[in-house]
Structure formats: structure tokens, C-alpha cells
Design an enzyme around this catalytic site. Structure first.
Site, PDB file in Angstrom:
ATOM      1  N   CYS A   1      -0.952  -7.803 -11.144  1.00  0.00           N
ATOM      2  CA  CYS A   1      -0.711  -6.239 -11.713  1.00  0.00           C
ATOM      3  C   CYS A   1       1.087  -5.771 -10.613  1.00  0.00           C
ATOM      4  O   CYS A   1       0.280  -5.649  -9.342  1.00  0.00           O
ATOM      5  CB  CYS A   1      -2.217  -5.558 -12.274  1.00  0.00           C
TER       6      CYS A   1
ATOM      7  N   CYS B   1      -2.701   0.580  -0.509  1.00  0.00           N
ATOM      8  CA  CYS B   1      -2.831  -0.648   0.505  1.00  0.00           C
ATOM      9  C   CYS B   1      -1.889  -1.632   0.900  1.00  0.00           C
ATOM     10  O   CYS B   1      -1.087  -2.164  -0.635  1.00  0.00           O
ATOM     11  CB  CYS B   1      -4.279  -0.990  -0.110  1.00  0.00           C
TER      12      CYS B   1
ATOM     13  N   GLU C   1       0.772  -2.387 -17.592  1.00  0.00           N
ATOM     14  CA  GLU C   1       0.220  -3.656 -17.648  1.00  0.00           C
ATOM     15  C   GLU C   1      -1.330  -3.926 -18.062  1.00  0.00           C
ATOM     16  O   GLU C   1      -1.962  -3.648 -17.501  1.00  0.00           O
ATOM     17  CB  GLU C   1       0.577  -4.895 -16.054  1.00  0.00           C
TER      18      GLU C   1
END
Length: 428
Positions: free
Chosen positions: A373, A144, A120
Site C-alpha cells: 500500500c 516507519c 488504495e
């Protein structure tokens, strides 16, 4: 120390993605002009039995005019346009979908690569500048737990040319009026999908293509380029060695190891003190003030004492070398991770300002179009067979918080970076 500081917030438990640097796909994209420096391009042209000056002509079309189609290069012989240009400028990105927000001033694009992987970009027009957020990897291995991209893991590193092509296509789109009128891309931020420093060699090459003057590259000011990292300490030093005064952005998100270990799994390898020492060293060597990115997550990392600890850690290493960007989390659909309350946000910022730490709060951009994103790619994936509700439930199941002995956990820059935000100064 107040023992309550050591109590971790309770959230759902369950399996989580694992920290990984291994690509799950090994295919190589087509070799492209942008993979080579000027000398390399000339050599490849000679190997093709063509005069070296053709490399300069082709480079000027690509890096100055931002075109990659032979039919747009009228000053070149027809045989060269038809037979040679496609070999040196093969297509690397195929548009899948665009989403628009902010009255057309933000365009988020999903691109399919040669092997079906997707990445993206986000193109944003502001008063006085136009910023492009690029991806450096398909997926992300940093794991994460609050990051949309990190939930799918790392697919593969992008080639230098795949990164550079994101910039070229955005420049062409901006110039053609895609943001509501002609504009020029002035800023590039490596805050899209992936951990840029985990793809160091290709990112370093792409950085040179972005800042080197035409015809070597696009000729953007290095000061208008930002590279974000969750904390790859040895590679921060390599970035300083590269001699490009780009801005370093550190996705910190917690000032203490007790919280950052499970929140940012790579912290199990490089602790907060090591990361901040490396960031300070980067400032000393480049003269570029470091941006400290801090996603404000409700009841996770937005406590006033953590703001004070962050200020103390920064000030202990000197004044004026770092600037903090607290960012309201742009949450993933179905996730348990949510943005801080306005009250908590304001208190956090006030604490930093009162300690003399330069601080800029950012408003999220693009939340109405799955702005973080990884969200658009996930949405397209859901449309191809997995229901949205099931995907959201699975994401929540993957999120665990607390002891993390295996170093599991996702890339914060992908959900909270400049690609989703607009700056708003907070004054005293």
C-alpha cells in the site's frame, strides 16, 4: 548479553519523515448515510421532511444489495431516486486506476477522494474466502522508514463513510465477477494505508457498519474482520471496550526496544513490553487470538536470537494467545529495505516453532503490481511530474537507521499486511 546484539545495521543516513498525528488537510467529506446508525438515519430523513421508513429502504439497498445509485432502486418513487438518494448517498470515491495480479485474483485499486487525496484498496480471492484490505487514512503519520505510505506522511483521516464505501464498492465488484467470477467478500482487514487506531472514532463507527446486521450494516462476522496497529496501546484497550470480537493484529517487527525504537517510531511512546501486555489483555477480554505481524527485513530484524527473544516474550505472557505471521518484506521501489533470504526466513520460523509458538509464514502477493500500500499512489504521483528514479533516490535518502531522538520514522502495516500476502502453513 552479547554486545553484538546492540549494534545497529548500517544504512544510508539522511532526513526522515516524522511521527505525526496532525492532518495536513482539514476538509470534511460529504455527509453520507453510512456515517449514521439506524436511529441517526431516521432522524435525518425526518429532518428532510420524509417518512422515517425511507431510511430503512435506503439502508437495505446500500448494505444488502450494495448499490448506491438511485436508478438501481426501482422500488422507490422516481422523485425520491432522483432528488433524495444523491443527498443521502453522495459519491465518495472515484476510481483512478486498477492493477491486476495473480491471474486476476488480486485487484489493487487507487481511489481519489472529494479533496483530491488518494487511498488504495486490495481485493483478493482465495479458495474459500475473499478478502478486502481497506485504508483508514490518506497517507500515514507513523513514519516507519520501510513503508511506502509513511514516506508521504499523513494527509488526513478518512470519515467512517469513506471507509465503509471501500467495502461496498468491493462487495459490488466481487459479486459482478471482477475477480474472475462471482464472489462474496467474507473478510475485511484494516491493513491498508494509515494507522487505523490513530483514526479511532471513525474506524470504530466503520467497524459497526461492517459487522452490524442488515439494515444497520453489512452483517459480516466480526471474527472475519482484522484491525492492525503499530502499537497504539491506549486504543487497543478502547478496541476491547467496543465489544466487537474482531481480530487484533500487532505490527511488531522487532521484539526489542533497541531496534523497534528507530524501526517503529511510536515505540518511543509505547514500548514492546507495554504493547505485548496490551495485546495479551485484548486476548483475555475478547477471547480472540492476537496476530503478531513481523516483516522479515534482511540483516535488520531476521536474526535467530531475535526470533528466540520474540518467542520468550510471547511465552512469558502465556501460551496459545498469540500467533506469529513472519512476512517477507514487500519492498518499495528504490528502497534499501529488502526481504530476508529464504535461509534466514526458515531459521527464524523454525526457532519460533521449536519454542512452541504458532507460526504461519506468508508469501507476498501483488509485488508485480507495486503490491505494498502506498506504492500505486506514489507511482501515480511520479507520473504527474516527478521521475521514478528521483523518487526512489529521495526515498532512500529519507531512510536512516540508528539513534532517533525525535521519534522520527512509517506504517509497517501498509507495506507488509495481509493486503499483499497469501497464507502458507509451515509445519515441523
Amino acid at each position: 548479553m552479547d554486545t553484538s546484539r546492540q549494534v545497529m545495521p548500517a544504512v544510508e543516513s539522511g532526513p526522515r519523515p516524522r511521527l505525526s498525528f496532525a492532518e495536513t488537510r482539514k476538509g470534511k467529506p460529504p455527509v453520507h448515510l453510512a456515517d449514521f446508525d439506524v436511529d441517526g438515519r431516521k432522524e435525518r430523513m425526518r429532518q428532510a421532511g420524509l417518512p422515517a421508513f425511507r431510511a430503512d429502504q435506503l439502508s437495505r439497498h446500500y448494505f444488502e444489495r450494495h448499490v448506491a445509485e438511485g436508478e438501481a432502486m426501482s422500488d422507490l418513487p422516481a422523485a425520491f431516486r432522483d432528488g433524495v438518494v444523491p443527498r443521502f448517498l453522495p459519491p465518495l470515491l472515484a476510481k483512478v486506476r486498477d492493477l491486476r495480479a495473480d491471474g486476476g485474483r488480486t485487484v489493487k485499486s487507487l481511489w481519489r477522494l472529494f479533496d483530491g487525496a488518494t487511498v488504495e484498496t486490495v481485493l483478493m480471492r482465495y479458495p474459500g474466502r475473499t478478502t478486502l484490505c481497506v485504508s483508514s487514512q490518506a497517507g500515514c503519520g507513523m513514519a516507519c522508514p520501510f513503508c511506502a505510505t509513511g514516506q508521504s506522511g499523513l494527509t488526513r483521516n478518512l470519515s467512517a463513510a469513506e471507509i465503509v464505501e471501500q467495502v461496498r464498492t468491493a462487495m459490488a465488484a466481487a459479486e459482478s465477477g471482477a475477480l474472475g467470477g462471482p464472489a462474496r467478500v467474507t473478510n475485511v482487514v484494516f491493513m491498508g494505508m494509515g494507522e487505523p487506531l490513530a483514526n479511532w472514532r471513525q474506524v470504530a463507527t466503520a467497524l459497526h457498519r461492517i459487522v452490524d446486521p442488515v439494515p444497520a450494516g453489512f452483517g459480516l462476522s466480526a471474527r472475519n474482520v482484522t484491525v492492525s496497529t503499530v502499537g497504539m496501546v491506549p486504543l487497543i484497550h478502547k478496541l476491547a471496550d467496543e465489544g466487537l470480537p474482531v481480530t487484533l493484529a500487532v505490527s511488531l517487527h522487532a521484539p526489542d526496544d533497541a531496534l523497534r525504537d528507530p524501526l517503529i517510531p511510536v515505540n518511543s511512546r509505547f514500548k514492546v513490553s507495554q504493547l505485548l501486555d496490551a495485546a495479551r489483555s485484548y486476548f483475555d477480554r475478547t477471547g480472540r487470538r492476537v496476530s503478531i505481524e513481523y516483516a522479515l527485513i534482511r540483516d535488520m530484524n531476521d536474526h535467530p536470537w531475535r526470533a528466540q527473544l520474540l518467542a520468550d516474550e510471547l511465552n512469558r505472557r502465556g501460551r496459545g494467545w498469540a500467533h506469529v505471521n513472519p512476512i517477507p518484506l514487500n519492498p518499495t521501489p528504490g528502497s534499501i529495505w529488502t526481504a530476508s533470504t529464504p535461509e534466514a526466513q526458515n531459521t527464524f520460523v523454525r526457532t519460533l516453532l521449536d519454542a512452541g509458538v504458532p507460526t504461519t509464514i506468508r508469501d507476498t502477493r501483488g509485488s508485480d503490481i507495486d503490491g505494498a500500500c502506498g506504492q500505486l499512489a506514489a507511482e501515480v504521483g511520479r507520473a504527474s511530474g516527478r521521475g521514478r528514479a528521483a523518487k526512489a533516490a529521495a526515498a532512500a535518502e529519507r531512510v536512516a537507521f540508528g539513534a532517533d531522538p525525535d521519534g522520527q520514522g512509517a506504517c509497517p502495516t501498509d507495506s507488509v499486511g495481509e493486503s499483499n500476502t497469501t497464507e502458507k502453513e509451515v509445519s515441523r
